[in-house]
Design a protein around this motif. Structure first.
Motif, short mmCIF file in Angstrom:
data_model
loop_
_atom_site.label_atom_id
_atom_site.label_comp_id
_atom_site.label_asym_id
_atom_site.label_seq_id
_atom_site.Cartn_x
_atom_site.Cartn_y
_atom_site.Cartn_z
N ARG A 172 101.19 -22.58 98.60
CA ARG A 172 100.74 -21.51 99.49
C ARG A 172 101.79 -21.20 100.56
NH1 ARG A 172 95.59 -19.48 100.04
NH2 ARG A 172 95.10 -18.42 101.99
N VAL A 173 102.71 -20.31 100.24
CA VAL A 173 103.73 -19.89 101.20
C VAL A 173 103.02 -19.22 102.37
CG1 VAL A 173 105.76 -18.45 101.57
CG2 VAL A 173 105.40 -19.56 99.35
N THR A 174 103.34 -19.64 103.59
CA THR A 174 102.67 -19.12 104.77
C THR A 174 102.79 -17.60 104.85
OG1 THR A 174 103.16 -21.15 105.98
CG2 THR A 174 102.52 -19.24 107.29
N GLY A 175 101.65 -16.94 104.93
CA GLY A 175 101.61 -15.49 104.99
C GLY A 175 101.60 -14.80 103.64
N PHE A 176 101.77 -15.56 102.55
CA PHE A 176 101.82 -14.98 101.21
C PHE A 176 100.99 -15.83 100.24
CE2 PHE A 176 105.66 -13.82 103.44
CZ PHE A 176 105.73 -12.44 103.24
N PRO A 177 99.68 -15.88 100.44
CA PRO A 177 98.83 -16.76 99.63
C PRO A 177 98.82 -16.40 98.15
CG PRO A 177 97.49 -15.23 100.93
CD PRO A 177 98.90 -15.11 101.43
N GLN A 178 99.22 -15.17 97.79
CA GLN A 178 99.20 -14.76 96.40
C GLN A 178 100.19 -15.54 95.53
OE1 GLN A 178 100.34 -13.06 99.02
NE2 GLN A 178 101.68 -11.35 98.47
N TRP A 179 101.15 -16.24 96.17
CA TRP A 179 102.13 -17.02 95.41
C TRP A 179 101.63 -18.42 95.07
CZ3 TRP A 179 106.35 -15.13 93.13
CH2 TRP A 179 106.85 -13.91 93.56
N ASP A 180 100.51 -18.81 95.61
CA ASP A 180 100.00 -20.17 95.40
C ASP A 180 99.77 -20.42 93.91
OD1 ASP A 180 99.02 -22.69 95.79
OD2 ASP A 180 97.09 -22.06 96.61
N GLY A 181 100.48 -21.42 93.35
CA GLY A 181 100.32 -21.78 91.95
C GLY A 181 101.18 -20.98 90.99
N PHE A 182 102.05 -20.10 91.50
CA PHE A 182 102.85 -19.27 90.60
C PHE A 182 104.01 -20.08 90.01
CE2 PHE A 182 106.22 -16.26 89.52
CZ PHE A 182 105.51 -15.40 88.69
N PRO A 183 104.18 -20.05 88.68
CA PRO A 183 105.25 -20.82 88.01
C PRO A 183 106.59 -20.08 88.07
CG PRO A 183 103.94 -19.70 86.36
CD PRO A 183 103.30 -19.37 87.70
N LEU A 184 107.20 -20.06 89.23
CA LEU A 184 108.40 -19.25 89.44
C LEU A 184 109.54 -19.66 88.51
CD1 LEU A 184 109.94 -17.11 91.05
CD2 LEU A 184 110.52 -18.89 92.72
N ARG A 185 109.76 -20.96 88.34
CA ARG A 185 110.87 -21.40 87.49
C ARG A 185 110.74 -20.85 86.08
NH1 ARG A 185 110.67 -27.49 85.94
NH2 ARG A 185 109.10 -26.59 84.55
N ASP A 186 109.60 -21.05 85.45
CA ASP A 186 109.44 -20.63 84.05
C ASP A 186 109.45 -19.11 83.92
OD1 ASP A 186 109.27 -23.29 83.48
OD2 ASP A 186 107.09 -23.32 83.18
N ALA A 187 108.85 -18.41 84.90
CA ALA A 187 108.80 -16.95 84.83
C ALA A 187 110.20 -16.35 84.97
CB ALA A 187 107.88 -16.41 85.92
N LEU A 188 110.99 -16.90 85.87
CA LEU A 188 112.33 -16.36 86.07
C LEU A 188 113.25 -16.75 84.92
CD1 LEU A 188 113.90 -14.64 88.05
CD2 LEU A 188 114.54 -16.72 89.29
N ALA A 189 113.09 -17.95 84.39
CA ALA A 189 113.89 -18.37 83.24
C ALA A 189 113.63 -17.46 82.04
CB ALA A 189 113.58 -19.83 82.88
N GLU A 190 112.40 -17.07 81.87
CA GLU A 190 112.06 -16.17 80.75
C GLU A 190 112.72 -14.80 80.94
OE1 GLU A 190 108.11 -14.35 78.45
OE2 GLU A 190 107.89 -15.78 80.11
N ARG A 191 112.73 -14.32 82.18
CA ARG A 191 113.35 -13.02 82.46
C ARG A 191 114.86 -13.04 82.24
NH1 ARG A 191 110.72 -8.59 85.68
NH2 ARG A 191 108.52 -9.18 85.66
N LEU A 192 115.49 -14.13 82.67
CA LEU A 192 116.95 -14.19 82.68
C LEU A 192 117.56 -14.81 81.44
CD1 LEU A 192 117.49 -15.34 86.38
CD2 LEU A 192 117.84 -13.04 85.46
#
Length: 377
Positions: A172-192
């Motif tokens: 839960r990034v402060t001020g941006f609760p929508q990112w809580d639990g988001f798999p950033l590593r895998d999502a960005l690896a898939e894009r790139l």
């Protein structure tokens, strides 16, 4: 979108160099020494002496590294007896890494060679609250344009915490609760289509500082920008904690029933610091930051406090002196003598993003969690 682009040189990153030689621990030791030797190079005999490997083992490793295009003969050095020694050097442009810093309102990306030197960079505005798809699209676009058809070993991503470094998942990034639990590593690896490592912005900065030898063996890096966090280097190693959650410095409560923080608590150091800055009360912000830093010093018995982030950079002297004054006063009251040093962290606005590139490079040289370079061990 306004984008700032900087190129340190015009060559594209290398295309598909085979780096299988980097897999072995002994090869990583040798490569680390070659990297630290710089342009002077280092002989096979010196490599054997400093690694504890046999000359035969060093010869096999360096031959393999030469075959991979990572190492070349860099001349000869006069010997005290016998024929001159051949010295070897690291081929810095044999591979490249991407560093990506996703801040709450800005994106920075750099391309570095194997030594960590920046080859090119880009910068663009970012709205972290725009949603995952918009942020990933912006990040992928900047990375693709920076690579310009070339290739990289991977992408190190620095973002505000908290997060799970091992799984690459944001909390839960402060001020941006929508990112809580988001798999950033895998999502960005898939894009790139590239390996991705995700860590907190403060950890990336602390890793870069320690690798460059800018901190004592145990220090804390405090980053005050759009938020407030800490990177910890303890006993020469980056400390992330058992659940990779260490360093959430900004949300320690120091004023009961104080102003509400974006994290939901009251009286956090972060909200007190940022509120004082918004009111133009830099001295008060420095005093609050100093109280939190003094708590860390008392708890961890660290050797130095380094300050960074855009808010500190805008008024470095008042922050350094203000935090230092609090630590001095605490040391006198505690009978501990002279307080530990407080310094502005070198690197400025690119400290975090260059540290993010080290999330990719450091493990290749056996330095993924060990902070100090080989020539300081």
């Amino acid at each position: 979108m306004n984008t700032h682009v900087t190129h340190a040189q015009h060559a594209k990153p290398t295309a598909g160099v085979n780096l299988t030689a980097l897999r072995g621990h002994n090869a990583a030791l040798v490569l680390d020494l070659l990297r630290s030797a710089g342009e002077d190079g280092i002989s096979r005999l010196e490599l054997a002496e400093r690694t504890g490997l046999t000359p035969q083992a060093v010869s096999k490793i360096t031959a393999r590294l030469r075959g991979e295009g990572l190492v070349v003969e860099a001349g000869r050095r006069a010997s005290t007896g016998g024929k001159p020694r051949t010295v070897l050097g690291l081929v810095a442009n044999a591979g490249h890494a991407i560093g990506l810093h996703l801040d709450r309102d800005e994106l920075r990306v750099v391309l570095t060679d194997l030594t960590g030197a920046v080859v090119a960079s880009r910068r663009a505005p970012l709205d972290l609250g725009a949603g995952a798809d918009a942020v990933l699209t912006a990040a992928a676009c900047q990375v693709d344009q920076l690579l310009d058809g070339g290739q990289a070993l991977g992408v190190g991503v620095a973002v505000p915490g908290p997060l799970d470094h091992a799984d690459g998942v944001l909390h839960r990034v402060t001020g941006f609760p929508q990112w809580d639990g988001f798999p950033l590593r895998d999502a960005l690896a898939e894009r790139l289509g590239l390996p991705v490592v995700v860590d907190k912005d403060t950890n990336a900065a602390a890793l870069g500082l320690a690798l460059a030898g800018h901190g004592e063996r145990s220090f804390v890096y405090l980053h005050l920008g759009t938020g407030l966090g800490a990177g910890l280097v303890l006993g020469g190693a980056l400390y992330r904690g058992a659940r990779t959650g260490a360093g959430e410095f900004g949300h320690q409560v120091i004023q009961l029933d104080g102003p509400r923080c974006g994290c939901g608590n009251r009286g956090c150091i972060e909200v007190l610091c940022l509120s004082a800055v918004a009111e133009g009360a830099v001295d008060e912000a420095a005093r609050v930051l100093g109280e939190g830093a003094a708590n860390l010093v008392s708890l961890l018995d660290i050797d130095a406090v380094l300050l960074g982030g855009r808010t500190v950079s805008a008024a470095e002297e008042p922050f350094v002196s203000g935090v230092g004054a609090v630590l001095d006063a605490r040391a006198r009251r505690g009978g501990g003598g002279r307080a530990i040093p407080v310094r502005g962290a070198p690197g400025g606005a690119t400290l975090v993003v260059e540290g993010a590139a080290q999330l990719i490079l450091a493990p290749l040289f056996g330095r993924g969690n060990v902070a100090f370079p080989a020539n300081q061990n």
